[in-house]
Scaffold this motif. Structure first.
Motif, PDB file in Angstrom:
ATOM      1  N   GLU A   1       8.544   1.014  -3.730  1.00  0.00           N
ATOM      2  CA  GLU A   1       8.882  -0.381  -3.502  1.00  0.00           C
ATOM      3  C   GLU A   1       8.128  -0.942  -2.300  1.00  0.00           C
ATOM      4  N   GLU A   2       7.907  -0.104  -1.309  1.00  0.00           N
ATOM      5  CA  GLU A   2       7.152  -0.536  -0.133  1.00  0.00           C
ATOM      6  C   GLU A   2       5.718  -0.885  -0.517  1.00  0.00           C
ATOM      7  N   ASP A   3       5.092  -0.024  -1.346  1.00  0.00           N
ATOM      8  CA  ASP A   3       3.734  -0.318  -1.800  1.00  0.00           C
ATOM      9  C   ASP A   3       3.696  -1.587  -2.634  1.00  0.00           C
ATOM     10  N   ARG A   4       4.714  -1.784  -3.469  1.00  0.00           N
ATOM     11  CA  ARG A   4       4.729  -2.984  -4.308  1.00  0.00           C
ATOM     12  C   ARG A   4       4.831  -4.242  -3.454  1.00  0.00           C
ATOM     13  N   LYS A   5       5.687  -4.203  -2.448  1.00  0.00           N
ATOM     14  CA  LYS A   5       5.842  -5.366  -1.582  1.00  0.00           C
ATOM     15  C   LYS A   5       4.566  -5.654  -0.802  1.00  0.00           C
ATOM     16  N   GLU A   6       3.927  -4.589  -0.329  1.00  0.00           N
ATOM     17  CA  GLU A   6       2.689  -4.778   0.443  1.00  0.00           C
ATOM     18  C   GLU A   6       1.589  -5.345  -0.440  1.00  0.00           C
ATOM     19  N   THR A   7       1.484  -4.830  -1.656  1.00  0.00           N
ATOM     20  CA  THR A   7       0.471  -5.333  -2.586  1.00  0.00           C
ATOM     21  C   THR A   7       0.734  -6.797  -2.921  1.00  0.00           C
ATOM     22  N   GLN A   8       1.983  -7.128  -3.204  1.00  0.00           N
ATOM     23  CA  GLN A   8       2.318  -8.506  -3.558  1.00  0.00           C
ATOM     24  C   GLN A   8       2.129  -9.443  -2.356  1.00  0.00           C
ATOM     25  N   LEU A   9       2.405  -8.951  -1.162  1.00  0.00           N
ATOM     26  CA  LEU A   9       2.265  -9.765   0.036  1.00  0.00           C
ATOM     27  C   LEU A   9       0.821 -10.173   0.257  1.00  0.00           C
ATOM     28  N   PHE A  10      -0.105  -9.193   0.184  1.00  0.00           N
ATOM     29  CA  PHE A  10      -1.489  -9.478   0.532  1.00  0.00           C
ATOM     30  C   PHE A  10      -2.296 -10.032  -0.636  1.00  0.00           C
ATOM     31  N   SER A  11      -1.752  -9.968  -1.850  1.00  0.00           N
ATOM     32  CA  SER A  11      -2.495 -10.508  -2.986  1.00  0.00           C
ATOM     33  C   SER A  11      -1.978 -11.880  -3.412  1.00  0.00           C
ATOM     34  N   SER A  12      -0.957 -12.364  -2.759  1.00  0.00           N
ATOM     35  CA  SER A  12      -0.402 -13.672  -3.122  1.00  0.00           C
ATOM     36  C   SER A  12      -1.267 -14.781  -2.554  1.00  0.00           C
TER      37      SER A  12
END
Length: 784
Positions: A357-368
């Motif tokens: 979940e941490e990786d998913r949040k980080e990916t979504q944060l920087f790719s938004s």
């Protein structure tokens, strides 16, 4: 007792004892014959074994010659180069030794085998023939005698006289043959002594010659062997220092891996599982991809890669990311999933799954796209934090250094392992605290005090130097000090470091002068304290020089830091007591285009000015201009505000000065091409130095190519075409790239380029990929 002599008078008596003595001589000759026969057999086996040994040695030598060590980083030390070359030297030594062994094998045949075979066939063979005749005549003589004695006395007188005459003639013939045989027996008994031993002596002479040649080879090799032992010891010492640094960095990353991510061109990167949809009967599958995203360009790159299938890199996919949304668990039976949408992709959205979940949040944060203004925490660089200690480069600091040096030279200059043997940590910290405190520093008498051991004093001095907010040789010049240690001749290295030392701040240079002078004194007592220049380099390399960024690549340069310190110690008088050559190129922080700039270079000039460049201020002696005036002192140095936070290279000024005929400021990569067309206007030493600088591998991985890390040799005629020795190589992409111009190539990680050549534009290569030829950013590939 030896054999009894055979008397010629006994031939007429032919007594039983005479026959016994003959048989004894014959038995001895038969024994000699068997001995020679066995010796010949063993000699031939020896030759065969020698040839087999020679073949095995040659194969071993070929194995040594064909192997080559690979090294980590972009350069090797001189010691490592010598170690690499040692296998070929060993191979040549064995080759020369085997040539002498072949000569020995041939000499064994000529000096031992053939003479013994000749003696056995001609001499012993002749005796055997004589023996046959002798035995035959003995049988004939005594048979005829018995027949004669059996004649009837009633025979007529003439018949008896005739029979007596024949017997007498036969007896004379027997006696003559007996005399010759006895003479031959005794002759061969005496002859065998030198006929057998002389070939053996010649054989041993050949062996002595072989071993003498081996001794001479070993004697000639001894100097190289001693030097190689020093190379190995130096490399081992540097390895120990490097290993401790690597282990320390590994432990730091192990404790907090997120804070030690290396900066690169991507906002975020890592592995994601991508859902690949198939026709209804087959459902869908999840394939692992390595994904990279750049927020500035919104480009999302994903490359299929499966570790369990041998690690083969698949064909990548690049698209523009427009949206990234989380998938709820009620819409998909998997955790950590999200959808991304692309502007230039027909099948959207693409469903992906992160590892947590941490990786998913980080990916979504920087790719938004809505969060483009956020800083990228994944690009935090591993910078060396300032030392919290009170150590400063001030009056107290100079007092500490002088007190420690004075105490060491008075009390322990001959102590074995000086500066390598460390003191007790608590005592070292206590002494350093007392020395840093201005109130107690003047009260401490290190020269006469028995409270402080020499090893405590040396450790405190090293700790003080390490505790400075910035290393004595500065972060800014760190890379520039490393460069000459990696290449060039010993003289050019000394000249480059001589020049750079005088660029240090005055206090840094003054303290470095005091310290290095002391280290030179320590090295002069190396026979007693065992601290050679190389050992001192290992101790003080990391103390005087530290990279601002902690990476494995920086640690691999630790050995070159040691070399810089060795050069300082060995050339102390020249470096600190004389001024450097005024014509030596000085790195500054501005750039202009040289004459006849290629179109591609002009198009990218604006991009180049956004990155730090290694630019050189050259005072050129032109043939047709009287140029004896000193270099200009008003050359702008540029603003350090534009310096990248991770690069010690001086930044690029936005307002370059106007050049004149005597003072040209050129970019390093372009200068080589320009200088090749103006050989009469530039000193050969300058061009040689600049070619050395152009071999430096860039550390930047930004899209705009850094100055070329490939040498630019030109032909003897001054042609600007690269030499054949640097053409037609293969290279593999280490970063993906999308072409921004029709003449450039787009590629993914792992792409292999054929027939790679230097481009006319610095920092670019030409290569062929999938039948198409185009330009490649040089710092995006690694040569095979």
């Amino acid at each position: 007792m030896g054999l009894q002599p055979l008397e010629f008078s006994d031939c007429y008596l032919d007594s039983p004892w005479f026959r016994e003595r003959i048989r004894a001589h014959e038995a001895e000759l038969e024994k000699t014959n068997k001995f020679i026969k066995e010796l010949l057999k063993d000699g031939k086996n020896l030759i065969a074994a020698t040839k087999n040994l020679s073949a095995a040695q040659r194969k071993f030598a070929h194995s040594l010659r064909d192997f080559k060590f690979e090294f980590i980083g972009d350069a090797e030390t001189d010691d490592e180069r010598c170690i690499d070359a040692s296998l070929r030297e060993f191979s040549n030594f064995l080759k020369n030794l085997e040539e002498q062994r072949e000569i020995l094998a041939l000499s064994v045949t000529e000096t031992l085998i053939k003479p013994l075979e000749k003696f056995r066939k001609e001499q012993l063979g002749a005796v055997k023939e004589e023996k046959k005749k002798f035995d035959k005549e003995t049988e004939k003589n005594y048979s005829f005698l018995e027949k004669h004695l059996n004649l009837s006395a009633r025979k007529k007188e003439p018949q008896l006289l005739e029979a007596d005459y024949q017997v007498e003639q036969n007896r004379k013939h027997f006696y003559e043959l007996s005399l010759e045989y006895v003479c031959k027996l005794q002759e061969i008994q005496e002859r065998k002594k030198f006929e057998c031993v002389e070939p053996v002596l010649s054989f041993f002479q050949g062996i002595f010659t072989f071993y003498h040649q081996g001794y001479e080879l070993a004697k000639d090799f001894n100097h190289y062997k001693m030097a190689l032992q020093i190379n190995i010891q130096n490399t081992r010492n540097r390895f120990e220092g490097t290993r401790s640094e690597v282990e320390e960095l590994m432990n730091k990353i192990r404790r907090n891996p997120q804070e030690h991510k290396r900066a690169n061109q991507f906002t975020i990167e890592g592995y994601l599982y991508v859902q690949e949809k198939r026709p209804a009967p087959f459902g869908s599958s999840w394939v692992k991809h390595y994904c990279m995203y750049r927020k500035e360009t919104k480009k999302f790159t994903m490359i299929p890669f499966e570790h369990r299938s041998g690690g083969k890199i698949g064909d990548g996919d690049v698209f523009l990311l427009t949206c990234c949304t989380k998938r709820n668990v009620d819409t998909i039976d998997r955790r950590f999933c999200f959808d991304i949408e692309a502007a230039d992709r027909s099948v959207t959205p693409v469903t992906m799954q992160a590892f947590s979940e941490e990786d998913r949040k980080e990916t979504q944060l920087f790719s938004s796209p809505r969060l483009l203004g956020l800083s990228n925490v994944s690009q935090s660089r591993v910078l060396v934090t300032p030392r919290p200690s009170g150590a400063q480069l001030d009056k107290i600091g100079f007092t500490i250094l002088r007190k420690c040096i004075s105490a060491v030279e008075t009390r322990g200059i001959n102590d074995q392992g000086l500066y390598r043997v460390v003191g007790v940590s608590s005592k070292v910290q206590r002494l350093l605290s007392l020395l840093i405190d201005a109130k107690t520093c003047s009260e401490i008498d290190l020269e006469n005090s028995v409270d402080w051991e020499v090893k405590t004093i040396t450790s405190a001095m090293k700790q003080y130097l390490r505790s400075l907010p910035e290393p004595l040789m500065t972060y800014e010049l760190h890379r520039e000090f490393i460069i000459p240690a990696k290449s060039g001749s010993p003289e050019s290295r000394v000249n480059a470091i001589h020049f750079l030392v005088h660029k240090l701040p005055e206090k840094n240079k003054e303290m470095l002068d005091i310290l290095v002078k002391h280290l030179a004194n320590v090295a002069d007592h190396a026979k007693k304290n065992l601290m050679t220049v190389a050992n001192l380099g290992v101790v003080f390399g990391p103390t005087l020089m530290r990279p601002q960024e902690e990476t494995v690549a920086a640690i691999m340069d630790l050995k070159f830091q040691n070399i810089v310190v060795e050069i300082l110690i060995e050339n102390h008088e020249k470096i600190f007591k004389t001024l450097p050559d005024a014509t030596f190129p000085e790195p500054i922080s501005m750039s202009i285009s040289p004459p006849n700039v290629p179109p591609r270079q002009s198009r990218r000039q604006g991009q180049r000015n956004k990155r730090p460049l290694a630019v050189y201020n050259l005072c050129l002696e032109l043939d047709d201009v009287d140029n004896h005036s000193p270099p200009r002192e008003d050359t702008p140095t540029g603003s350090m505000d534009s310096l990248s936070s991770h690069s010690p290279t001086p930044a690029v000024s936005s307002s370059p000065p106007e050049p004149d005929k005597n003072h040209l400021i050129l970019e390093s990569g372009d200068l080589v091409d320009w200088a090749a067309n103006h050989p009469s206007q530039i000193r050969s030493s300058m061009v040689s130095w600049l070619n050395t600088q152009s071999t430096t591998t860039p550390t930047s991985t930004t899209r705009t190519p850094a100055p070329s890390s490939f040498p630019f040799p030109t032909s003897a005629t001054g042609s600007d075409r690269p030499a054949e020795s640097v053409l037609n190589r293969r290279a593999r992409a280490v970063y993906p790239c999308e072409a921004e111009h029709s003449s450039e190539l787009s590629f993914q990680i792992g792409a292999v380029f054929e027939d790679v050549q230097l481009s006319r534009e610095p920092g670019w290569l030409e290569g062929t990929l999938n039948g198409r030829r185009g330009l490649i950013p040089q710092n995006y590939v690694q040569f095979l």
